[in-house]
Design an enzyme around this catalytic site. Sequence first.
Site, PDB file in Angstrom:
ATOM      1  N   SER A 119      32.268  39.049  37.631  1.00 56.52           N
ATOM      2  CA  SER A 119      30.818  39.185  37.462  1.00 56.52           C
ATOM      3  C   SER A 119      30.161  37.818  37.370  1.00 56.52           C
ATOM      4  O   SER A 119      29.077  37.614  37.902  1.00 56.52           O
ATOM      5  CB  SER A 119      30.485  39.927  36.168  1.00 56.52           C
ATOM      6  OG  SER A 119      31.128  41.151  36.092  1.00 56.52           O
ATOM      7  N   HIS A 140      31.397  40.314  44.998  1.00 54.47           N
ATOM      8  CA  HIS A 140      30.845  40.892  43.770  1.00 54.47           C
ATOM      9  C   HIS A 140      30.165  42.223  44.064  1.00 54.47           C
ATOM     10  O   HIS A 140      29.050  42.267  44.564  1.00 54.47           O
ATOM     11  CB  HIS A 140      29.857  39.905  43.115  1.00 54.47           C
ATOM     12  CG  HIS A 140      29.269  40.425  41.848  1.00 54.47           C
ATOM     13  ND1 HIS A 140      27.930  40.404  41.563  1.00 54.47           N
ATOM     14  CD2 HIS A 140      29.867  41.023  40.781  1.00 54.47           C
ATOM     15  CE1 HIS A 140      27.727  40.962  40.379  1.00 54.47           C
ATOM     16  NE2 HIS A 140      28.876  41.340  39.893  1.00 54.47           N
ATOM     17  N   GLU A 152      27.828  40.909  46.920  1.00 55.51           N
ATOM     18  CA  GLU A 152      27.578  39.480  47.118  1.00 55.51           C
ATOM     19  C   GLU A 152      28.893  38.840  47.570  1.00 55.51           C
ATOM     20  O   GLU A 152      29.898  38.926  46.867  1.00 55.51           O
ATOM     21  CB  GLU A 152      27.056  38.860  45.821  1.00 55.51           C
ATOM     22  CG  GLU A 152      25.668  39.377  45.482  1.00 55.51           C
ATOM     23  CD  GLU A 152      25.226  39.051  44.065  1.00 55.51           C
ATOM     24  OE1 GLU A 152      24.204  38.393  43.909  1.00 55.51           O
ATOM     25  OE2 GLU A 152      25.913  39.474  43.112  1.00 55.51           O
ATOM     26  N   ASN A 191      22.316  38.753  39.773  1.00 56.33           N
ATOM     27  CA  ASN A 191      22.392  38.698  38.314  1.00 56.33           C
ATOM     28  C   ASN A 191      21.522  37.588  37.740  1.00 56.33           C
ATOM     29  O   ASN A 191      21.039  37.691  36.614  1.00 56.33           O
ATOM     30  CB  ASN A 191      23.842  38.518  37.851  1.00 56.33           C
ATOM     31  CG  ASN A 191      24.422  39.843  37.376  1.00 56.33           C
ATOM     32  OD1 ASN A 191      23.691  40.705  36.890  1.00 56.33           O
ATOM     33  ND2 ASN A 191      25.722  40.005  37.513  1.00 56.33           N
TER      34      ASN A 191
HETATM   35  P1  NAI Z   1      38.161  47.490  33.350  1.00 57.44           P
HETATM   36  O1  NAI Z   1      38.507  46.992  31.989  1.00 57.44           O
HETATM   37  O2  NAI Z   1      37.581  48.847  33.506  1.00 57.44           O
HETATM   38  O3  NAI Z   1      39.447  47.391  34.294  1.00 57.44           O
HETATM   39  C1  NAI Z   1      40.286  46.288  34.349  1.00 57.44           C
HETATM   40  C2  NAI Z   1      41.685  46.766  34.745  1.00 57.44           C
HETATM   41  O4  NAI Z   1      42.481  45.616  35.036  1.00 57.44           O
HETATM   42  C3  NAI Z   1      42.392  47.558  33.635  1.00 57.44           C
HETATM   43  O5  NAI Z   1      42.847  48.788  34.158  1.00 57.44           O
HETATM   44  C4  NAI Z   1      43.563  46.640  33.236  1.00 57.44           C
HETATM   45  O6  NAI Z   1      44.715  47.360  32.862  1.00 57.44           O
HETATM   46  C5  NAI Z   1      43.781  45.858  34.518  1.00 57.44           C
HETATM   47  N1  NAI Z   1      44.433  44.556  34.346  1.00 57.44           N
HETATM   48  C6  NAI Z   1      44.215  43.635  33.388  1.00 57.44           C
HETATM   49  N2  NAI Z   1      44.965  42.539  33.620  1.00 57.44           N
HETATM   50  C7  NAI Z   1      45.663  42.778  34.755  1.00 57.44           C
HETATM   51  C8  NAI Z   1      46.602  42.016  35.527  1.00 57.44           C
HETATM   52  N3  NAI Z   1      46.950  40.779  35.163  1.00 57.44           N
HETATM   53  N4  NAI Z   1      47.128  42.577  36.639  1.00 57.44           N
HETATM   54  C9  NAI Z   1      46.767  43.842  37.021  1.00 57.44           C
HETATM   55  N5  NAI Z   1      45.888  44.594  36.330  1.00 57.44           N
HETATM   56  C10 NAI Z   1      45.338  44.070  35.222  1.00 57.44           C
HETATM   57  O7  NAI Z   1      37.170  46.364  33.955  1.00 57.44           O
HETATM   58  P2  NAI Z   1      36.037  46.545  35.065  1.00 57.44           P
HETATM   59  O8  NAI Z   1      34.732  46.883  34.437  1.00 57.44           O
HETATM   60  O9  NAI Z   1      36.566  47.376  36.163  1.00 57.44           O
HETATM   61  O10 NAI Z   1      35.888  45.024  35.578  1.00 57.44           O
HETATM   62  C11 NAI Z   1      36.824  44.429  36.448  1.00 57.44           C
HETATM   63  C12 NAI Z   1      36.233  43.152  37.017  1.00 57.44           C
HETATM   64  O11 NAI Z   1      35.020  43.463  37.736  1.00 57.44           O
HETATM   65  C13 NAI Z   1      35.841  42.126  35.977  1.00 57.44           C
HETATM   66  O12 NAI Z   1      36.035  40.842  36.477  1.00 57.44           O
HETATM   67  C14 NAI Z   1      34.360  42.400  35.758  1.00 57.44           C
HETATM   68  O13 NAI Z   1      33.665  41.293  35.250  1.00 57.44           O
HETATM   69  C15 NAI Z   1      33.928  42.724  37.191  1.00 57.44           C
HETATM   70  N6  NAI Z   1      32.712  43.514  37.319  1.00 57.44           N
HETATM   71  C16 NAI Z   1      32.437  44.530  36.451  1.00 57.44           C
HETATM   72  C17 NAI Z   1      31.265  45.274  36.568  1.00 57.44           C
HETATM   73  C18 NAI Z   1      30.961  46.391  35.618  1.00 57.44           C
HETATM   74  O14 NAI Z   1      29.824  46.877  35.631  1.00 57.44           O
HETATM   75  N7  NAI Z   1      31.918  46.848  34.801  1.00 57.44           N
HETATM   76  C19 NAI Z   1      30.308  45.015  37.672  1.00 57.44           C
HETATM   77  C20 NAI Z   1      30.727  43.973  38.584  1.00 57.44           C
HETATM   78  C21 NAI Z   1      31.868  43.249  38.395  1.00 57.44           C
END
Ligand code: NAI
Length: 311
Positions: A119, A140, A152, A191
Site C-alpha cells: 500500500s 497496487h 497503480e 492514496n
Molecule cells: P492480510 O493480512 O489479509 O493477508 C496477508 C497474508 O499474507 C496472510 O494470509 C499471511 O498468512 C500471509 N503471509 C504473511 N507473511 C507471508 C510470507 N512471508 N509468505 C507467504 N505468505 C505470507 O493482508 P492484506 O490486507 O491482504 O494485505 C496484503 C498486502 O496488500 C499488504 O502489503 C497491504 O498493505 C496491501 N494492500 C492492502 C489493502 C487493503 O485494503 N487491505 C489495499 C491495497 C494493498
Amino acid sequence: MANQIAVIGAGLMGHGIAQVFAAGGHRVVVQDAVPVALATVHERITANLTRMADYGLVAADAIPEIVGRVTCTADLAEACRGADIVVEAIVENLALKQELFVRLEALCSEKAILCSNTSVISITKIASPAKRRERILGTHFWNPPYLVPLVEVIRTEETDDACMDVIMTLMRDCGKQPVRVNKDVPGFIANRMQHALWREAFAIIDEGICDAETVDVAVRNSFGIRLPVLGPVANADLVGLDLTLAIHDYILPYIDASPTPSATLRRHVEAKELGFKSGSGFQNWTPESIAETRNKLATHLMEMLARQRKA
Ligand code: NAI
C-alpha cells in the site's frame, strides 16, 4: 496469451487478486506461509463471483471454470515453478517483503516479472536487496481488487519499461484500469489524494467547524457525486483555470498542511476507539450498521461496474 501467475499471500487482497487473474483466463497458483489461509481461497473466490453473477458481472456458468484455474500451495518453490509473473500480497512489512523478493528471484525463471501490492512501502526499498531489480515493480490494487477498477503500476528508477508494458497490458486484458506511476513516491497517486482529503476532513473536525457526520454528508452530497464523471483536473478546466487560481490564491493558506496526524484521530486511537473494529470511532457503529454499510458499498460498486460495462 494465458500466463501462469503466482500470488503470494492468500489474505484479503491476495485471494481477490488471484480471482482477477483467473477471471482473465490465466492459471494462478496462490501461496501462503499459513496453510489455513489457503483452505478457504476457493470458497472465498466462489462467494465473490456468485455475488457478482447477480449483477451480470460474470456468467454464473463460468464460475467453476474460473475457480478451477486457481490452485493453492504452501510451498513457495512450487508456486514459482513456471511462473511468468508473481504478485506479492503478504503483510505490510518491509523486512519480510525484502526477504521474499530475494527468495522469489532465486526460485523464479530469470524472465519472471515480480510485483508488489504494497500500500505504501517504497518499491525501490523492497527491491533493494534483489539482483534483477529491473524486473521488479509495484502493482497496487484497491480493495476489493475484483470490484475496484484501478491498479497503480509503479516504476522504480531501475524498472525495465518492457516489464511495465507487459503488466499494463495484462491488467487491461483482465478488465482493470491500470495507470502508470512514473515515480516511486510514498502513496503513489490515488492514496496521496485520498489522504490529503482525509487530513482536511479531520482538521475540520479538530477545529470544531462541524461534526464528523456532517463532514461526510457534505462530501457525499457535493463533489463526491461528481467524481465518477469528473476528476479534479477536468473539474478545474470546467470551472475555468482563472477561477481555480483565484480560489487557490485565497484558500490554500487556510487548508491544513500539517505533517503530523490529527489530534482527534490520535485521541480516538489511544482510547481504543478504532471504528468498525471496536464499534466506535469518529461515529458509533452497531453490528447491524456495520453490516449495512459494508453491504451498501459492495452493492454500489457492483451496480457501478455493471453500468460501466453496459455503457
Ligand atoms: P492480510 O493480512 O489479509 O493477508 C496477508 C497474508 O499474507 C496472510 O494470509 C499471511 O498468512 C500471509 N503471509 C504473511 N507473511 C507471508 C510470507 N512471508 N509468505 C507467504 N505468505 C505470507 O493482508 P492484506 O490486507 O491482504 O494485505 C496484503 C498486502 O496488500 C499488504 O502489503 C497491504 O498493505 C496491501 N494492500 C492492502 C489493502 C487493503 O485494503 N487491505 C489495499 C491495497 C494493498
